[in-house]
Design an enzyme around this catalytic site. Structure first.
Site, mmCIF file in Angstrom:
data_model
loop_
_atom_site.group_PDB
_atom_site.id
_atom_site.type_symbol
_atom_site.label_atom_id
_atom_site.label_comp_id
_atom_site.label_asym_id
_atom_site.label_seq_id
_atom_site.Cartn_x
_atom_site.Cartn_y
_atom_site.Cartn_z
ATOM 1 N N VAL A 116 1.805 5.221 -13.371
ATOM 2 C CA VAL A 116 1.488 3.823 -13.050
ATOM 3 C C VAL A 116 2.437 3.063 -12.389
ATOM 4 O O VAL A 116 3.332 2.796 -12.537
ATOM 5 C CB VAL A 116 1.028 3.240 -14.486
ATOM 6 C CG1 VAL A 116 0.530 1.849 -14.249
ATOM 7 C CG2 VAL A 116 0.273 3.925 -15.476
ATOM 8 N N LYS A 117 1.725 2.584 -11.092
ATOM 9 C CA LYS A 117 2.362 1.907 -10.108
ATOM 10 C C LYS A 117 2.102 0.277 -10.425
ATOM 11 O O LYS A 117 1.006 -0.296 -10.793
ATOM 12 C CB LYS A 117 1.936 1.799 -8.700
ATOM 13 C CG LYS A 117 2.289 3.481 -8.395
ATOM 14 C CD LYS A 117 1.626 3.598 -6.734
ATOM 15 C CE LYS A 117 2.294 2.504 -5.655
ATOM 16 N NZ LYS A 117 1.764 2.843 -4.205
ATOM 17 N N VAL A 118 3.342 -0.315 -10.548
ATOM 18 C CA VAL A 118 3.374 -1.746 -10.968
ATOM 19 C C VAL A 118 4.191 -2.742 -10.067
ATOM 20 O O VAL A 118 5.478 -2.464 -9.569
ATOM 21 C CB VAL A 118 3.897 -2.083 -12.538
ATOM 22 C CG1 VAL A 118 3.943 -3.512 -12.891
ATOM 23 C CG2 VAL A 118 3.302 -1.009 -13.460
#
Ligand code: E4P
Length: 220
Positions: free
Chosen positions: A84-86
């Site tokens: 997951v890119k945050v």
């Protein structure tokens, strides 16, 4: 090292997965929006294009830590082991800490400096993505930022990796690898330039012409 493609082009991933030792595919909201395919169908298609091997990365859209957590769970509902890119904002850092506690791997994105990137790593991000070309475009040095971040992670957050991103030229990517960065993600045009250039085409044409002139055919 890990080599990723930064794209939502399923056909191109399929084609290049045959040629390159790909570790997976990264996306961002702009890349997904350009292809206009919803993540629910795009991500499984990308997974299939990779032959079921390799990691996929997709980004949250929420601005609050709680919202990012919900987005992360949605993304994991589509691809069970997705990274997951945050974005590394204050809320993003809180989300990275919470996701780490849930055992969900993250990539800290939209990184424009080594200090910002190190905070993402300390919060528990598995990957940190400095935006090399965008830093250059702002008058900074993308490579220098990658080098600093690489050293900081080695010293203070050895479980995190730099995944350098935002490239316009193969040279930028090579320079990142030369300063020790373990992973890069390339847009399709830069990936193509790793193996193709007018000089390579000209060299191969000349071999063919010489062979034809000598033996009257181009086959062995
Ligand atoms: C990676 O996390 C970024 O989404 C991406 O590489 C940005 O690339 P760009 O600067 O070419 O848009």
């Amino acid at each position: 090292m890990e080599l990723y493609l930064d794209t939502s082009d399923v056909a191109a991933v399929k084609k290049l997965a045959r040629i390159f030792p790909l570790a997976g595919v990264t996306t961002n909201p702009s890349i997904v929006a350009a292809g206009k395919k919803p993540l629910e169908s795009l991500l499984p298609e990308l997974q299939e294009a990779l032959g079921g091997q390799g990691r996929l990365f997709a980004q949250v859209m929420a601005n609050t830590a709680e919202g990012m957590l919900n987005d992360a769970r949605k993304l994991r509902g589509i691809i069970a082991d997705i990274v997951v890119k945050v974005p590394v904002t204050a809320e993003g850092l809180a989300a990275i800490k919470m996701l780490k506690a849930e055992g969900i791997p993250t990539l800290g994105t939209a990184v424009y400096g080594a200090a910002q990137g190190m905070m993402a790593a300390l919060a528990g991000a598995e990957y940190v993505a400095p935006y090399v070309n965008r830093i250059d475009a702002q008058g900074g040095s993308g490579i220098r930022s990658v080098e600093e971040l690489q050293q900081l992670l080695e010293l203070h957050a050895p479980e995190s990796k730099v995944l350098a991103a935002s490239f316009k030229t193969p040279r930028q990517a090579l320079d990142c690898l030369l300063v020790g960065c373990q992973s890069i993600t390339l847009p399709l045009d830069v990936a193509q330039q790793f193996i193709a250039s007018p000089a390579v085409d000209a060299a191969i044409d000349k071999f063919e012409q010489d062979w034809l002139a000598a033996f009257g055919r181009t086959e062995l």
